[in-house]
Design a protein around this motif. Sequence first.
Motif, short mmCIF file in Angstrom:
data_model
loop_
_atom_site.label_atom_id
_atom_site.label_comp_id
_atom_site.label_asym_id
_atom_site.label_seq_id
_atom_site.Cartn_x
_atom_site.Cartn_y
_atom_site.Cartn_z
N GLY A 61 0.82 -1.21 0.00
CA GLY A 61 0.00 0.00 0.00
C GLY A 61 0.85 1.26 0.00
O GLY A 61 2.07 1.22 -0.11
N LYS A 117 0.54 3.75 -2.23
CA LYS A 117 0.76 4.23 -3.59
C LYS A 117 -0.60 4.54 -4.22
O LYS A 117 -1.61 4.02 -3.79
CB LYS A 117 1.48 3.18 -4.43
N GLY A 146 -3.42 3.88 -6.36
CA GLY A 146 -3.91 2.65 -6.97
C GLY A 146 -4.23 2.77 -8.44
O GLY A 146 -4.13 1.78 -9.18
N ASP A 147 -4.62 3.97 -8.89
CA ASP A 147 -4.94 4.15 -10.31
C ASP A 147 -3.70 4.01 -11.19
O ASP A 147 -3.81 3.71 -12.38
CB ASP A 147 -5.56 5.53 -10.54
N HIS A 167 -0.59 2.33 -9.83
CA HIS A 167 0.17 1.13 -9.46
C HIS A 167 -0.71 -0.10 -9.21
O HIS A 167 -0.19 -1.20 -9.04
CB HIS A 167 0.99 1.41 -8.20
N GLY A 168 -2.02 0.08 -9.19
CA GLY A 168 -2.92 -1.02 -8.85
C GLY A 168 -3.19 -1.06 -7.35
O GLY A 168 -2.43 -0.51 -6.55
N VAL A 169 -4.29 -1.70 -6.98
CA VAL A 169 -4.70 -1.78 -5.58
C VAL A 169 -4.15 -3.06 -4.97
O VAL A 169 -4.32 -4.14 -5.54
CB VAL A 169 -6.24 -1.75 -5.46
N PRO A 170 -3.48 -3.00 -3.81
CA PRO A 170 -2.89 -4.20 -3.21
C PRO A 170 -3.93 -5.15 -2.65
O PRO A 170 -5.09 -4.77 -2.45
CB PRO A 170 -2.01 -3.65 -2.10
N ARG A 226 -5.49 -4.35 2.94
CA ARG A 226 -6.26 -3.13 3.04
C ARG A 226 -6.04 -2.45 4.38
O ARG A 226 -5.63 -3.08 5.35
CB ARG A 226 -7.75 -3.41 2.86
N PRO A 239 -4.77 -8.39 -7.21
CA PRO A 239 -4.46 -6.96 -7.24
C PRO A 239 -5.17 -6.27 -8.39
O PRO A 239 -5.15 -6.76 -9.54
CB PRO A 239 -2.93 -6.92 -7.42
N THR A 240 -5.84 -5.17 -8.09
CA THR A 240 -6.54 -4.43 -9.14
C THR A 240 -5.52 -3.74 -10.03
O THR A 240 -4.66 -3.02 -9.54
CB THR A 240 -7.47 -3.38 -8.52
N PRO A 269 -3.68 -1.16 -12.74
CA PRO A 269 -3.78 0.29 -12.93
C PRO A 269 -4.87 0.64 -13.94
O PRO A 269 -5.16 -0.13 -14.86
CB PRO A 269 -2.39 0.68 -13.47
#
Length: 312
Positions: free
Chosen positions: A261, A263, A265-266, A268-271, A274, A307-308, A310
């Motif tokens: 986390g 960073k 998320g848009d 680097h992506g969402v970890p 949470r 992971p979501t 970017p």
Amino acid sequence: MKKHIITYLAIATIIVAVASCQPSSKDGQTISKEVKENGADQKIKPDDSGYADVNGLKMYYEVYGSGKPLVLLHGSFMNIPLNWSHIIPQFAKNRKVIVAEMQGHGRTKDIPREFSYENMADDVSGLLKHLKIDSVDILGYSMGGGVAFQVAVRHPEQVRRLIILSGTYKHDGWWPDVEASFATMTADMFKGSPIEKQYDSLGNDPKLFPQYVKKVLSIDLKPYDWSKEVKNIKAPIFMAIGDADGVRHEHALELFRAKGGGKMGDIHGVPKSRLAIIPGTTHIGMMQHMNWIIPMINDFLDSDLKPTPPTF
């Protein structure tokens, strides 16, 4: 003297909070759990309960509902009815909920063994083997959060996902004044409280209550630091604290950053892991705001946790 007065008032506040948000039990036996939903009282009783022989303990447990298993681990001085009675019905709608009482707490009688997060984690592992459950999600509150961290460190194969509410993985994860207050707490501060009454009603010797308080506090009177081990836990972690919690914000943020986390998320992506900082919420208030937190927990547990990617 001033420091002791402040500590006494803090403990009194905790006792009032516990008494005001939890149902009581006259005989100390397992009580029906009530929750209001759509204006109607809903009652729920355990599908199974008993004692598991683990590591020299006769560990009391209850099981509710069906579905993916979720273990709830209570805080210091608490037990199933004091900590979880208003929460069990909400999770048991679509999960198998397993609740247990730790060493010396509730109906799990103490044994001549030191209190430690590691020992209690091994007890939880033993309970899961007793119940023939291979892997679970674990939710730990306060002391239970420390136990949950240690289950994931010591028995990683048994943990699918981890939820930590107001828990620490290092002794200085608490604000300095909170950490210092542990050494000033005494049994007298719990005089006449639901905590003392439950202890007495469950077949314990009232004369031993001061020893019980001292022993429970002992786990936070010695330094501990599991930073390296906790940051290497493979299971995804959802950590939540209150913005007015006893747990330092930086402590939670340190773990979140270590789990990917911190960073945008848009980009680097969402970890997978949470973090939530709940507004207007104290350490005890975490239990009073579970109507906010449970939807977040359910979303975490039900997501596939890939992971979501970017978005740009």
